[in-house]
Scaffold this active site. Structure first.
Site, PDB file in Angstrom:
ATOM      1  N   ARG A  49       0.864  -1.184   0.000  1.00  0.00           N
ATOM      2  CA  ARG A  49       0.000   0.000   0.000  1.00  0.00           C
ATOM      3  C   ARG A  49       0.896   1.228   0.000  1.00  0.00           C
ATOM      4  NH1 ARG A  49      -4.477   2.693  -0.021  1.00  0.00           N
ATOM      5  NH2 ARG A  49      -4.783   4.486   1.333  1.00  0.00           N
ATOM      6  N   HIS A  51       0.585   4.875   1.054  1.00  0.00           N
ATOM      7  CA  HIS A  51      -0.326   5.628   1.916  1.00  0.00           C
ATOM      8  C   HIS A  51       0.258   7.014   2.176  1.00  0.00           C
ATOM      9  CE1 HIS A  51      -3.582   5.696   4.988  1.00  0.00           C
ATOM     10  NE2 HIS A  51      -2.775   6.555   5.593  1.00  0.00           N
ATOM     11  N   SER A  52      -0.491   8.035   1.801  1.00  0.00           N
ATOM     12  CA  SER A  52      -0.043   9.398   2.071  1.00  0.00           C
ATOM     13  C   SER A  52      -0.479   9.811   3.475  1.00  0.00           C
ATOM     14  CB  SER A  52      -0.624  10.362   1.043  1.00  0.00           C
ATOM     15  OG  SER A  52      -0.103  10.068  -0.236  1.00  0.00           O
ATOM     16  N   CYS A  65     -12.620  11.294   6.750  1.00  0.00           N
ATOM     17  CA  CYS A  65     -11.998  10.545   5.653  1.00  0.00           C
ATOM     18  C   CYS A  65     -11.979   9.066   6.015  1.00  0.00           C
ATOM     19  CB  CYS A  65     -10.581  11.065   5.395  1.00  0.00           C
ATOM     20  SG  CYS A  65      -9.472  10.851   6.815  1.00  0.00           S
ATOM     21  N   GLY A  93      -2.789  15.925   3.121  1.00  0.00           N
ATOM     22  CA  GLY A  93      -3.833  16.657   2.402  1.00  0.00           C
ATOM     23  C   GLY A  93      -3.695  16.584   0.889  1.00  0.00           C
ATOM     24  N   ARG A  94      -3.355  15.397   0.381  1.00  0.00           N
ATOM     25  CA  ARG A  94      -3.083  15.226  -1.053  1.00  0.00           C
ATOM     26  C   ARG A  94      -2.013  16.190  -1.536  1.00  0.00           C
ATOM     27  NH1 ARG A  94      -8.344  15.998  -2.619  1.00  0.00           N
ATOM     28  NH2 ARG A  94      -9.611  14.494  -1.518  1.00  0.00           N
ATOM     29  N   ASP A 126      -5.199  17.117  -6.618  1.00  0.00           N
ATOM     30  CA  ASP A 126      -4.254  16.144  -6.056  1.00  0.00           C
ATOM     31  C   ASP A 126      -2.852  16.559  -6.457  1.00  0.00           C
ATOM     32  OD1 ASP A 126      -2.824  13.919  -5.159  1.00  0.00           O
ATOM     33  OD2 ASP A 126      -4.359  12.495  -5.804  1.00  0.00           O
ATOM     34  N   ARG A 128       0.027  15.112  -5.108  1.00  0.00           N
ATOM     35  CA  ARG A 128       0.996  14.132  -4.629  1.00  0.00           C
ATOM     36  C   ARG A 128       1.974  13.693  -5.718  1.00  0.00           C
ATOM     37  NH1 ARG A 128      -3.265  10.170  -1.774  1.00  0.00           N
ATOM     38  NH2 ARG A 128      -4.374  10.737  -3.687  1.00  0.00           N
ATOM     39  N   LYS A 154      -3.385   6.239  -8.877  1.00  0.00           N
ATOM     40  CA  LYS A 154      -2.179   5.845  -8.141  1.00  0.00           C
ATOM     41  C   LYS A 154      -1.477   4.693  -8.870  1.00  0.00           C
ATOM     42  CE  LYS A 154      -2.470   5.973  -3.645  1.00  0.00           C
ATOM     43  NZ  LYS A 154      -2.791   5.596  -2.238  1.00  0.00           N
TER      44      LYS A 154
END
Length: 196
Positions: A49, A51-52, A65, A93-94, A126, A128, A154
């Site tokens: 995974r 994960h941010s 969320c 926060g993306r 987004d 990221r 992603k």
């Protein structure tokens, strides 16, 4: 790429004893980690995974969320499998940061959805960057991922950076009345797939 490996150690968790690998981005000084369990450097695809960071969801149990619930579910699934990797990226926060996320929450309180709130603050929906995952995978010897995510973007981003995603595994958890609109926006505007 400005990411460098710093150190690794054991990390006992409620689900098992993971190895925690620390990395530093020498350009912006952000620190990122990967938790691994078992031998992830073999040729077999690794359950993973990306994960941010979500301080409000991961550490403060926010119900706005599904992040904290997804984090726990991913660690549980890796522990059940006995082998896997969780990439924890400091992209709150993306990608807009914690304080801007609080500003976005205020706009959401006033009626904006999560995408509209980011855009009203002058950000893309987004922001990221997943390019650092390639450096982490190379360091750990991970060549293929079975990725736990609801976000096809992603999968595409990791693939563009040279990480082979052999399977997308849905991670549907943490739904509640406080995040119903948030999840609907993720599906409708960001293309998330909430299949089982």
């Amino acid at each position: 790429m400005s990411l460098r490996f710093v150190e690794a150690s054991k990390l006992p968790t409620p689900w098992g004893i993971f190895d925690i690998h620390g990395f530093e981005d020498t350009e912006n000084h952000k620190e990122h980690i990967v938790l691994t369990l078992g031998d992830v450097s073999s040729d077999e695809p690794v359950l993973g995974r990306v994960h941010s960071e979500c301080l409000t969801g991961d550490a403060l149990f926010s119900m706005r969320c599904d992040c904290g619930s997804q984090l726990q579910a991913a660690l549980e699934q890796i522990a059940t499998e006995g082998r896997g990797a969780l990439f924890y990226l400091r992209q709150e926060g993306r990608g807009i940061g914690l304080l801007n996320k609080i500003r976005a929450y205020k706009l959401q309180d006033e009626g904006a959805d999560t995408v509209e709130a980011n855009e009203k603050l002058g950000f893309h929906a987004d922001m990221r960057d997943y390019s650092i995952c390639k450096v982490m995978c190379d360091h750990l010897g991970i060549s293929q991922l079975k990725l736990m995510t609801n976000n096809p973007r992603k999968v595409n981003a990791l693939t563009e950076h040279g990480i082979e995603v052999v399977e997308r595994l849905p991670l549907r958890t943490g739904e509640n009345p406080h995040n119903a609109r948030y999840l609907a926006t993720k599906a409708g505007k960001l293309g998330h797939l909430f299949d089982h």
